[in-house]
Design an enzyme around this catalytic site. Sequence first.
Site, PDB file in Angstrom:
ATOM      1  CB  SER A 174      -0.622  33.398 -63.994  1.00 51.57           C
ATOM      2  OG  SER A 174       0.487  33.867 -64.731  1.00 51.57           O
ATOM      3  CG  ASP A 326      -3.954  41.035 -71.315  1.00 52.73           C
ATOM      4  OD1 ASP A 326      -3.707  41.207 -70.101  1.00 52.73           O
ATOM      5  OD2 ASP A 326      -3.263  40.311 -72.055  1.00 52.73           O
TER       6      ASP A 326
HETATM    7  C1  S3P Z   1       0.131  36.506 -71.035  1.00 52.55           C
HETATM    8  C2  S3P Z   1      -0.574  36.149 -69.923  1.00 52.55           C
HETATM    9  C3  S3P Z   1      -1.402  37.085 -69.140  1.00 52.55           C
HETATM   10  C4  S3P Z   1      -1.650  38.384 -69.877  1.00 52.55           C
HETATM   11  C5  S3P Z   1      -0.419  38.904 -70.563  1.00 52.55           C
HETATM   12  C6  S3P Z   1       0.097  37.888 -71.567  1.00 52.55           C
HETATM   13  C7  S3P Z   1       0.928  35.490 -71.740  1.00 52.55           C
HETATM   14  O1  S3P Z   1      -0.721  37.365 -67.924  1.00 52.55           O
HETATM   15  O2  S3P Z   1      -2.158  39.359 -68.994  1.00 52.55           O
HETATM   16  O3  S3P Z   1      -0.693  40.109 -71.246  1.00 52.55           O
HETATM   17  O4  S3P Z   1       1.332  35.728 -72.897  1.00 52.55           O
HETATM   18  O5  S3P Z   1       1.155  34.422 -71.168  1.00 52.55           O
HETATM   19  P1  S3P Z   1      -0.878  36.409 -66.638  1.00 52.55           P
HETATM   20  O6  S3P Z   1      -0.312  35.098 -66.986  1.00 52.55           O
HETATM   21  O7  S3P Z   1      -0.093  37.085 -65.546  1.00 52.55           O
HETATM   22  O8  S3P Z   1      -2.349  36.374 -66.363  1.00 52.55           O
END
Ligand code: S3P
Length: 454
Positions: A174, A326
């Site tokens: 994440s 995403d």
């Molecule tokens: C993001 C990280 C992702 C993604 C989100 C944007 C970011 O989430 O799904 O739309 O900008 O750091 P996760 O870190 O929970 O995977």
Amino acid sequence: MAGHGAARPMVAQAGTPLRGTAPIPGDKSVSHRALILGALAVGETKITGLLEGEDVLDTGKAMRAFGAGVERIGEGAWTVRGVGVGGFQEPDNVIDHGNAGTGVRLVMGAMATTDITVTFTGDASLRSRPMGRITDPLALFGAEARGRRGGLLPITLTGATNPLPVQYTTPVPSAQVKSAVLLAGLNAPGETVVIEREATRDHTERMLRGFGAEIATEATAEGHVITLRGQPELRPQTIAVPRDPSSAAFPVVAALLVEGSDVLVPGIGLNPTRAGLFDTLVEMGADIAFENRREEGGEPVADLRVRFGPLRGVEVPPERAPSMIDEYPVLAALAATAEGSTIMRGIKELRVKESDRIDAMARGLEACGVSLEEGKDHLIVHGRGPGSVPGGATVGTRLDHRIAMAFLCLGLAANRPITIDDGAPIATSFPSFLPLMRALGADIREVGARETAL
Ligand code: S3P
């Protein structure tokens, strides 16, 4: 903010081929980070190409509430007068991040090592999403969080008085968790280290470097080790936000769905930690030309020329998931029209996005006459071939912008129209989606507003 006020049902149906140029708005991930780091720098940061979607505007409001000067000076052009690392003031009200997981999680990180107390909340979708993944590592710095049972929002977070630097291995892939820890590390003395087994989007690291922080990434047997030296003075920057590959995915896929289409999507960010969908589409046989490759605002970009053509189902390598996390909803929609099955594994993180995206796609595709298999961590879509998705359903979008846009794209290639119960959340990430798609020739319309129970 999505989820308050009128639901906006929309319908998409087959029509003419899509033709023309699709001007995609600024990258959502980069836009959030530009506002937050601008607010933590000393002096005035200038941003162009900022995404003016609800999620990002909520982060801008939060930065103002923390004492930064955030001003719009033109379309997508903003200035941020920063207060310096450790300079956040205590807001005098609750901070509402609407639908934005990235917004709330990064801002919690950014304030967690400053001695202030802040209550965060969001819409019904955000209030159901896990926050323990953020508050657990922030507790290691000395921050204290109190939320609803299960660690859900609203959460009141008290920043550490004497923050300690932290070494943290992210338990899930994440970028939000990684970024929250790094932003907290900014106001801790010494070195904060984040280890991630699988690389996730690296916009925070790139931008921190740009603002003058000392940050290094090393690839080791354990994974990526990111080391940040705390308490830097961040220097204000001029940031040109690249166009969002996650938003580009919708007109790109729409062009691949609708027979005869030929669409140019200029200036799309192709940071390798984000571009996994395009690799997958090429493997499916998609006709995409990556023209005029160049660098803009520290990120690789290219103009994408996309033409309709037959596609085959593929197995997406699970290790690619973080770089296209995403994009699975729109890929699942496209897979419905491919020849053969598309196998998506290693995707359990989709269950904790704006909605449970495996379930939302599975139920919606079934309603449209597409057969599939699903499990905790996978989705397999059995493609019906071009022109053979029945459609004719109304799909629940569950306050999730990407579910809404994925089914509107599929509706453009289905035998009967596809209706979505609420397209309002599209404004969180891609406010110009409807006019942009219509300008390409897509038959997508609103079908009359009504009050929602939410
Ligand atoms: C993001 C990280 C992702 C993604 C989100 C944007 C970011 O989430 O799904 O739309 O900008 O750091 P996760 O870190 O929970 O995977």
